[in-house]
Design an enzyme around this catalytic site. Structure first.
Site, PDB file in Angstrom:
ATOM      1  N   GLY A  55      68.185  97.009  -6.374  1.00  0.00           N
ATOM      2  CA  GLY A  55      68.270  95.656  -6.346  1.00  0.00           C
ATOM      3  C   GLY A  55      67.096  94.989  -7.049  1.00  0.00           C
ATOM      4  O   GLY A  55      67.252  93.884  -7.184  1.00  0.00           O
TER       5      GLY A  55
ATOM      6  N   TYR B  19      76.046  54.634   0.203  1.00  0.00           N
ATOM      7  CA  TYR B  19      75.879  55.546   1.388  1.00  0.00           C
ATOM      8  C   TYR B  19      75.542  54.372   2.344  1.00  0.00           C
ATOM      9  O   TYR B  19      74.635  53.309   2.156  1.00  0.00           O
ATOM     10  CB  TYR B  19      74.901  56.413   1.350  1.00  0.00           C
ATOM     11  CG  TYR B  19      74.405  57.294   2.458  1.00  0.00           C
ATOM     12  CD1 TYR B  19      75.404  57.813   3.197  1.00  0.00           C
ATOM     13  CD2 TYR B  19      73.098  57.257   3.158  1.00  0.00           C
ATOM     14  CE1 TYR B  19      75.020  58.654   4.298  1.00  0.00           C
ATOM     15  CE2 TYR B  19      72.753  58.077   4.239  1.00  0.00           C
ATOM     16  CZ  TYR B  19      73.718  58.643   4.837  1.00  0.00           C
ATOM     17  OH  TYR B  19      73.401  59.472   6.074  1.00  0.00           O
TER      18      TYR B  19
ATOM     19  N   ARG C 164      75.701  35.789  -6.469  1.00  0.00           N
ATOM     20  CA  ARG C 164      74.419  35.615  -6.124  1.00  0.00           C
ATOM     21  C   ARG C 164      73.915  34.109  -5.628  1.00  0.00           C
ATOM     22  O   ARG C 164      74.947  33.167  -5.921  1.00  0.00           O
ATOM     23  CB  ARG C 164      73.568  35.935  -7.526  1.00  0.00           C
ATOM     24  CG  ARG C 164      73.833  35.031  -8.660  1.00  0.00           C
ATOM     25  CD  ARG C 164      73.092  35.531  -9.669  1.00  0.00           C
ATOM     26  NE  ARG C 164      73.602  34.302 -10.808  1.00  0.00           N
ATOM     27  CZ  ARG C 164      73.944  34.746 -12.004  1.00  0.00           C
ATOM     28  NH1 ARG C 164      74.047  36.256 -12.318  1.00  0.00           N
ATOM     29  NH2 ARG C 164      74.328  34.030 -13.044  1.00  0.00           N
TER      30      ARG C 164
ATOM     31  N   ALA D 174      75.117  39.294 -13.921  1.00  0.00           N
ATOM     32  CA  ALA D 174      73.814  40.062 -13.662  1.00  0.00           C
ATOM     33  C   ALA D 174      73.272  39.273 -12.417  1.00  0.00           C
ATOM     34  O   ALA D 174      73.358  38.336 -11.718  1.00  0.00           O
ATOM     35  CB  ALA D 174      72.715  39.588 -14.832  1.00  0.00           C
TER      36      ALA D 174
ATOM     37  N   ARG E 225      54.445  93.055  -0.854  1.00  0.00           N
ATOM     38  CA  ARG E 225      53.554  92.790  -1.926  1.00  0.00           C
ATOM     39  C   ARG E 225      54.014  91.224  -2.402  1.00  0.00           C
ATOM     40  O   ARG E 225      53.196  90.573  -2.890  1.00  0.00           O
ATOM     41  CB  ARG E 225      53.644  93.632  -3.095  1.00  0.00           C
ATOM     42  CG  ARG E 225      52.725  94.977  -2.776  1.00  0.00           C
ATOM     43  CD  ARG E 225      52.858  95.976  -4.107  1.00  0.00           C
ATOM     44  NE  ARG E 225      52.210  95.323  -5.245  1.00  0.00           N
ATOM     45  CZ  ARG E 225      52.473  95.817  -6.516  1.00  0.00           C
ATOM     46  NH1 ARG E 225      53.048  96.896  -6.443  1.00  0.00           N
ATOM     47  NH2 ARG E 225      51.947  95.395  -7.670  1.00  0.00           N
TER      48      ARG E 225
ATOM     49  N   ASN F 178      60.582 108.386 -15.636  1.00  0.00           N
ATOM     50  CA  ASN F 178      61.863 108.250 -14.594  1.00  0.00           C
ATOM     51  C   ASN F 178      62.018 106.902 -14.011  1.00  0.00           C
ATOM     52  O   ASN F 178      61.114 106.270 -13.556  1.00  0.00           O
ATOM     53  CB  ASN F 178      61.881 109.149 -13.601  1.00  0.00           C
ATOM     54  CG  ASN F 178      62.854 109.125 -12.492  1.00  0.00           C
ATOM     55  OD1 ASN F 178      63.907 108.753 -12.927  1.00  0.00           O
ATOM     56  ND2 ASN F 178      62.611 109.168 -11.521  1.00  0.00           N
TER      57      ASN F 178
END
Length: 469
Positions: free
Chosen positions: A103, A372, A425, A408, A18, A172
Site C-alpha cells: 500500500g 446563508y 437603496r 447598483a 517515521r 527485490n
C-alpha cells in the site's frame, strides 16, 4: 464458490512510525488521493477477485478508502509472510494467480502488474515471479540472484550476501505474482528463526526452488517502485507525480506558462488548447473543456469549466461550480454550487453561491448572493440577459427574471419580474452649501478642544512631599 483466475493481496498494516503521524501511512495523500487509493486504482483494470487488504487493528479509515476490498486484520506485525498468512482465510476460493503488493508503493503501474501475470503464465510455468528494479545505490535491498538461464535462483538479503552477491544491481521490490495453488500451502512452512523473529515472504522463493519449481523476474523502473516511509519521501513522491502530470498535460495539448507552479490532482481532466497561468491549483474533481484560459493564482476544485471560458486571475471555483461556455470569471470572484449559463460574466470581486445564472447575464463588481441565514442555505435564480449593478446583495431565496436590471448598491429581498428595473437603496438627498457649513463647524470644534499639555510625572506627588515638611 467458483475459483477466481486472479486475486490480489495489498499489504497495508504498517504503522509508518517515521511519518510521525496519528493516521496510517497509506492514508497520506499524493495528488489529493491516499496512497492506498493509487494502488487500488492500478489494480482495478485487472478485475482481481478477491482483493484482500491487510490492515492492523484500528485502521478502519484504510478499509473505508479501499471500498472494493475484503479486509484481513494482522493482529501482530510479524513480517510480510505473516501478513499474507492473515489474508489466507479470504483466499480459499483462489486457485489461479495471486498478486502481492504494498500500500505504500503508489506508483506501481497496471502495465507492470499485467507483465508479471503474463510472465507467471509463461510456458515454463514459474511458481513465483518477483518484481525487480535497479537502484543507483542498492544498499540494504535484497539481491535477486539469477541462474544461467535467466531464471530466479534466490533472494539474498544484503546483510547475508557475499561480496559477489552485493555487487548485483538487480534488487527485490517485494512485489510478487504467485501460483496460488502451489504457493499458498507453503505459507505454513515459513519460519521466523531469524534476527527479527519475523516471517519473510521472500522465503517462498527458496521453498519453490527446493521443490524444483522455476521462479522468474520482471523488472520495473526505480521511480515506479518508489516507497514512502517519511514526510520527505512523501514530498519527493508528490514532486514525481506533479512532474508526470505536467508533462502529460502538455503532451495532450495544454499550455502551461510556468509548469513548475501548477498543481494537479489525480483526477484532473483537461481538454486541448487550454492555457494555464502560473500558480494554479486543481483540487479533486475538476474537468476543463477545450480552449479555456485559466489565469494565474486560481484555486479550482469540484468544478466543471466549459469550452471557451476565461477564469481569473485570483479566482476561486469551489465544489459544484459549473461554468458554461464562454463565461468570464474575473479577479477575486468566488463561485460555489452555482451554474453560470453561456456568456455570463462576473468580472470583479463577487461571491456567487447556491445560484443559477442565465446566459448573457452580467454580474457587477462587489455583488454577493446572500445564501446563508445562519441556519439554512437558500438559492438565487437569475434569468438570462440580466444586469446586476455593482455592490448589490441578492438575499436568497430570490428570483430575478429575464432581462431585468438591478440598480447598483441594491439589497434585493423580493423577486424581480422579467424586464423590470429594481432599485433597493436609500434615496439620495443633496443639501446645497451644507458641506461648507459642516467644515467650518468642525474646524472650530477642533480648535477649542485641543489637548492640554500633559502634567509632568510626579509633579503632584512632589508637591505633597514639599508641603509635608
Amino acid at each position: 464458490m467458483p475459483k477466481s483466475r486472479t486475486a490480489a493481496i495489498v499489504l497495508a498494516a504498517g504503522k509508518g512510525t517515521r511519518m510521525k503521524s496519528r493516521k496510517p501511512k497509506v492514508m497520506h495523500e499524493i495528488a489529493n488521493r491516499p496512497m492506498i487509493g493509487h494502488v487500488m486504482a492500478a489494480l482495478k483494470p485487472l478485475h482481481c477477485d478477491p482483493v484482500v487488504l491487510v490492515v492492523a487493528p484500528g485502521m478502519e479509515d484504510v478499509a473505508e478508502a479501499a471500498v472494493s476490498a475484503q479486509i484481513a486484520v494482522q493482529r501482530e506485525q510479524l513480517g510480510t509472510g505473516h501478513a499474507v498468512m492473515a489474508a489466507r482465510a479470504a483466499l480459499k476460493s483462489v486457485s489461479g494467480d495471486l498478486l502481492v503488493l504494498y500500500g505504500d508503493t503508489p506508483f506501481i503501474a497496471t502495465a507492470t502488474l499485467e507483465a508479471m501475470l503474463k510472465r507467471r503464465r509463461g510456458t515454463d510455468d514459474p511458481a513465483v515471479v518477483v518484481l525487480g528494479f535497479r537502484p543507483d545505490e542498492p544498499g540494504g535491498y535484497g539481491r535477486l540472484v539469477l541462474g544461467a538461464s535467466g531464471g530466479l535462483d534466490a533472494i539474498v538479503e544484503a546483510r547475508d550476501a557475499t561480496p559477489e552477491q552485493r555487487a548485483i544491481g538487480l534488487c527485490n521490490s517485494g512485489v510478487m505474482a504467485l501460483d496460488a495453488e502451489r504457493m499458498l500451502p507453503l505459507l505454513k512452512e515459513l519460519r521466523n528463526d531469524n534476527a527479527k523473529g519475523e516471517y519473510y515472504l521472500t522465503d517462498l522463493v527458496a521453498l519453490a526452488r527446493g521443490r524444483g519449481w522455476d521462479c522468474a523476474v520482471v523488472e520495473a523502473s526505480v521511480a515506479e517502485l518508489m516507497g514512502i516511509n517519511s514526510r520527505a519521501d512523501l514530498a519527493a513522491a508528490e514532486q514525481v507525480y506533479q512532474d508526470r502530470a505536467r508533462a502529460a498535460a502538455m503532451e495532450g495539448g495544454v499550455t502551461l506558462l510556468e509548469p513548475g507552479s501548477v498543481f494537479f490532482s489525480h483526477d484532473t481532466r483537461l481538454g486541448q488548447d487550454v492555457v494555464i497561468g502560473p500558480h494554479v491549483y486543481f483540487g479533486p474533481g475538476v474537468t476543463v473543456e477545450n480552449e479555456v484560459e485559466i489565469k494565474g493564482f486560481c484555486h479550482i476544485e469540484g468544478a466543471r469549466i466549459s469550452a471557451g471560458a476565461r477564469i481569473g486571475p485570483f479566482a476561486r471555483l469551489r465544489p459544484g461550480a459549473a461554468i458554461g461556455p464562454d463565461v468570464h470569471i474575473g479577479n477575486f470572484v468566488e463561485v460555489k454550487n452555482a451554474r453560470l449559463g453561456p456568456g455570463a460574466k462576473a468580472n470583479h470581486l463577487t461571491y456567487i453561491g447556491d445560484a443559477e445564472i442565465g446566459g448573457g447575464t452580467n454580474i457587477g463588481a462587489g455583488t454577493i448572493t446572500v445564501n446563508y441565514d445562519g441556519f439554512c442555505k437558500s438559492r438565487t435564480v437569475i434569468g438570462p440577459n440580466v444586469s446586476i449593478g455593482s455592490n448589490s446583495s441578492l438575499v436568497a431565496p430570490v428570483t430575478i427574471g429575464a432581462g431585468a436590471i438591478v440598480g447598483a448598491g441594491s439589497v434585493i429581498t423580493e423577486n424581480v419580474p422579467a424586464d423590470a428595473m429594481a432599485i433597493a437603496r436609500g434615496r439620495q438627498v443633496n443639501m446645497t452649501g451644507r458641506a461648507q457649513t459642516f467644515r467650518a463647524k468642525r474646524k472650530k470644534t477642533k480648535t477649542t478642544t485641543k489637548a492640554k499639555p500633559a502634567k509632568k510625572a510626579g509633579a503632584r506627588s512632589g508637591a505633597k512631599r514639599k508641603s509635608g515638611k
